[in-house]
Design an enzyme around this catalytic site. Structure first.
Site, PDB file in Angstrom:
ATOM      1  CE  LYS A 237     158.016  32.254   8.014  1.00 31.27           C
ATOM      2  NZ  LYS A 237     157.984  33.444   7.615  1.00 31.27           N
TER       3      LYS A 237
ATOM      4  CB  THR B 240     150.116  30.946   2.234  1.00 29.86           C
ATOM      5  OG1 THR B 240     150.659  31.493   1.175  1.00 29.86           O
ATOM      6  CG2 THR B 240     148.814  30.493   1.613  1.00 29.86           C
TER       7      THR B 240
ATOM      8  NE  ARG C  35     158.078  39.589   8.325  1.00 25.73           N
ATOM      9  CZ  ARG C  35     158.945  38.852   7.583  1.00 25.73           C
ATOM     10  NH1 ARG C  35     160.410  39.288   7.551  1.00 25.73           N
ATOM     11  NH2 ARG C  35     158.831  37.566   7.007  1.00 25.73           N
TER      12      ARG C  35
ATOM     13  CE  LYS D 266     160.159  35.724   1.423  1.00 24.12           C
ATOM     14  NZ  LYS D 266     159.246  36.646   1.688  1.00 24.12           N
TER      15      LYS D 266
ATOM     16  CB  ALA E 206     163.629  37.045   8.998  1.00 24.64           C
TER      17      ALA E 206
ATOM     18  CG  PHE F 187     163.911  33.643   6.526  1.00 27.65           C
ATOM     19  CD1 PHE F 187     163.212  33.351   5.154  1.00 27.65           C
ATOM     20  CD2 PHE F 187     164.427  34.806   6.579  1.00 27.65           C
ATOM     21  CE1 PHE F 187     163.602  34.336   4.035  1.00 27.65           C
ATOM     22  CE2 PHE F 187     164.831  35.689   5.606  1.00 27.65           C
ATOM     23  CZ  PHE F 187     164.441  35.414   4.156  1.00 27.65           C
TER      24      PHE F 187
ATOM     25  CG  PHE G 116     152.469  21.798  -2.473  1.00 21.37           C
ATOM     26  CD1 PHE G 116     152.956  22.635  -3.529  1.00 21.37           C
ATOM     27  CD2 PHE G 116     152.489  22.385  -1.332  1.00 21.37           C
ATOM     28  CE1 PHE G 116     153.535  23.741  -3.414  1.00 21.37           C
ATOM     29  CE2 PHE G 116     153.113  23.741  -0.999  1.00 21.37           C
ATOM     30  CZ  PHE G 116     153.614  24.235  -2.009  1.00 21.37           C
TER      31      PHE G 116
END
Length: 559
Positions: free
Chosen positions: A74, A76, A97, A108, A276, A304, A384
């Site tokens: 997200k 990225t 953020r 993460k 989040a 998220f 991907f």
């Protein structure tokens, strides 16, 4: 695949411009930029005040399907889309953020984008950056120490030490500190009592910093924090023990947005970082509102999946700050859709169109949810190398049946060149005036009904249960004048339900509210559901085991 560079190698090879040159692109005079080294800076409050008369640009939210171990990308995509909009000649600013050290060393990893769609300096952003989180930690813990000091010196406010609700924080995952007893060791150390630690990003001070519009508003909100209760159950505020002024002093610089750049030298604000799944999961209002005055388009993300991040962005941040998003992008990957369709992580490399189609139910639910707020949607398929044409076609067809576009994006591998199509479509949607944004529920709805509304309309739950103590607490807060506040539901990010293993688009589940907390300064009620922790723990093999300094003194292992 051996020659594929890691995120940190790509970031280290970036040709960065001096931060003053990035400010110049936005028309920020060098005197109004406070550099932290050569490649990051804060923008002065004085300059921000001078922008008030300018018109606002268009706000674009990037959100996602429910996260899986397969990854969605997200941040990225947020960075890639910002670069893509600049590439097609649209003056665009990105708002992100700041990452928390807890997840960075936990599971993460970092949160500065990836591949050729990153913000830099990547190491600094993921570690101490400009010290904002340390300032928030210090301000929070100053209040905690002042409470115990007040109890020690005679307790003039009559605080019931059993009902002190203000805990301590640190920006690290440390399960051992979730529940502690403080002030042991005899009379000189104070009155022993139970307390605990939360992670800094779950602190109400973090939420306040991210929702305050200026220093005056910040100090007022800090004063509004409820630290605990007297024996008659009346609330005690931070201002009652004269903590608000000193806390604001510690946060003076942290209130100012941080300016950095993408790998393609486009400007980005990276500021604030409430969790989040626990807090409201958006960057600061100050950064977003400033960006809207400086650019024609502002691309921001919410944490998220859309069930958590987008809902809180719309119902808390946009409601409180008067923001009106023009468009939303929902990020999905073929890999994550396959996982939602029942495929194990080990088998994601094999083509499985049926599983992709099954997993699209999760994406479809998020599209419907975002549209419920009146905001038009574009789907970004974050590409991907293992994705097949048949799998991509299945997603496009599914999304097309819902009246939206799904666009393949290759920004991770190609930077802005790989995201032009998405940028053109998003700009078109944002410019179309289609958005008719409205929050999900009105301010004057009872608090329990607000929780039930989010649970039924966004999570598709059949029922919300809550212990009598939680229901009574909500009723008391309504009597005290807090009934108009929005609700911030703390829930697992992995599922629409409160069971992290329930993937796809579950229906008819039960949401149990086990605890409610009043964030009177931030201006919302937190409802804690399921097994969610406000102090996460580390996994068996945390990321920190693979982070080190190499022989050249460079950091390895951040991602």
């Amino acid at each position: 695949m051996g020659d594929v560079k890691t995120d940190i190698e790509i970031a280290r090879a970036a040709r960065k411009l001096p931060i003053q040159a990035i400010g110049e692109k936005l028309g920020i005079p060098a005197a109004q930029i406070m550099p932290y080294g050569h490649d990051k800076a804060k923008v002065s409050a004085e300059f921000i005040r001078s922008l008030s008369g300018r018109p606002d640009g268009k706000l674009i939210l990037v959100t996602a399907i429910n996260p899986t171990p397969a990854g969605e990308g997200k941040t990225t995509t947020t960075v890639g889309l910002g670069d893509g909009l600049n590439r097609i000649g649209r003056k665009t600013l990105i708002c992100l953020r700041e990452p928390s050290l807890g997840p960075c060393f936990g599971v993460k990893g970092g949160a500065a984008g990836g591949g050729y769609a990153q913000v830099v300096p990547m190491e600094d952003i993921n570690l101490h950056f400009t010290g904002d989180f340390h300032a928030i930690t210090s301000a929070h813990n100053l209040l905690a120490s002042l409470i115990d000091n007040h109890l020690y010196w005679g307790n003039e406010q009559g605080i019931d030490s059993r009902r002190v609700s203000w805990r301590r924080v640190m920006d690290m995952n440390d399960r051992a500190l979730r529940e502690v007893v403080c002030s042991l060791g005899g009379a000189t150390n104070g009155y022993p009592r139970e307390t605990g630690f939360d992670i800094t990003v779950a602190s109400e001070v973090m939420a306040i910093l991210c929702l305050a519009v200026d220093l005056e508003d910040l100090e007022r909100r800090l004063g509004d924090i409820i630290i605990g209760y007297r024996r008659d159950r009346s609330p005690v505020f931070a201002r009652d023990i004269k903590a608000d002024g000193a806390m604001a002093v510690l946060l003076k610089d942290a209130m100012q947005p941080n300016l950095v750049q993408t790998l393609e030298n486009n400007p980005a604000f990276v500021h604030g970082g409430p969790f989040a799944n626990i807090a409201h999961g958006c960057n600061s209002v100050v950064a977003t509102k400033t960006a809207l005055k400086l650019a024609d388009y502002v691309v921001t993300e919410a944490g998220f999946g859309a069930d958590l991040g987008a809902e809180k962005f719309f119902d808390i941040k946009c409601r409180k700050a008067g923001l009106k998003p023009a468009a939303a992008v929902i990020v999905a990957t073929i890999r994550a859709l396959k996982m939602n369709g029942g495929v194990s992580k080990e088998d994601l490399g094999h083509e499985n169109v049926d599983a992709v189609t099954r997993g699209c139910s999760n994406l479809g639910r998020h599209i419907a949810n975002v549209r419920r707020f009146g905001v038009p949607v574009v789907v970004a398929i974050n590409h991907f190398i293992s994705d097949t044409e048949a799998e991509i076609a299945a997603v496009r067809e599914y999304v097309s049946r819902l009246g939206a576009d799904a666009i393949v994006c290759r920004h991770w591998a190609e930077g802005s060149a790989g995201v032009e199509e998405l940028a053109r479509r998003v700009a078109e949607v944002a410019d179309s005036g289609q958005s008719a944004f409205k929050p999900l529920y009105p301010d004057n709805m009872p608090l329990m009904e607000k929780i039930e509304t989010v649970a039924s309309k966004i999570y598709h739950a059949a029922e919300v249960t809550a212990d009598k103590a939680a229901r009574d607490q909500l009723a008391t807060w309504e009597e005290q004048g807090y009934g108009n506040l929005p609700v911030c539901i703390a829930k697992t990010q992995y599922s629409f339900s409160t069971d992290p293993n329930l993937r796809g688009a579950p229906e008819g589940h039960v949401v149990h509210v086990r605890e409610v907390r009043l964030s009177a300064g931030a201006g919302f009620i937190v409802a804690i559901t399921g097994e969610i922790m406000t102090m996460p723990g580390l996994p068996r093999s945390p990321s920190s085991e693979r982070i080190f300094l190499n022989e050249q003194g460079y950091i390895e292992g951040l991602f």
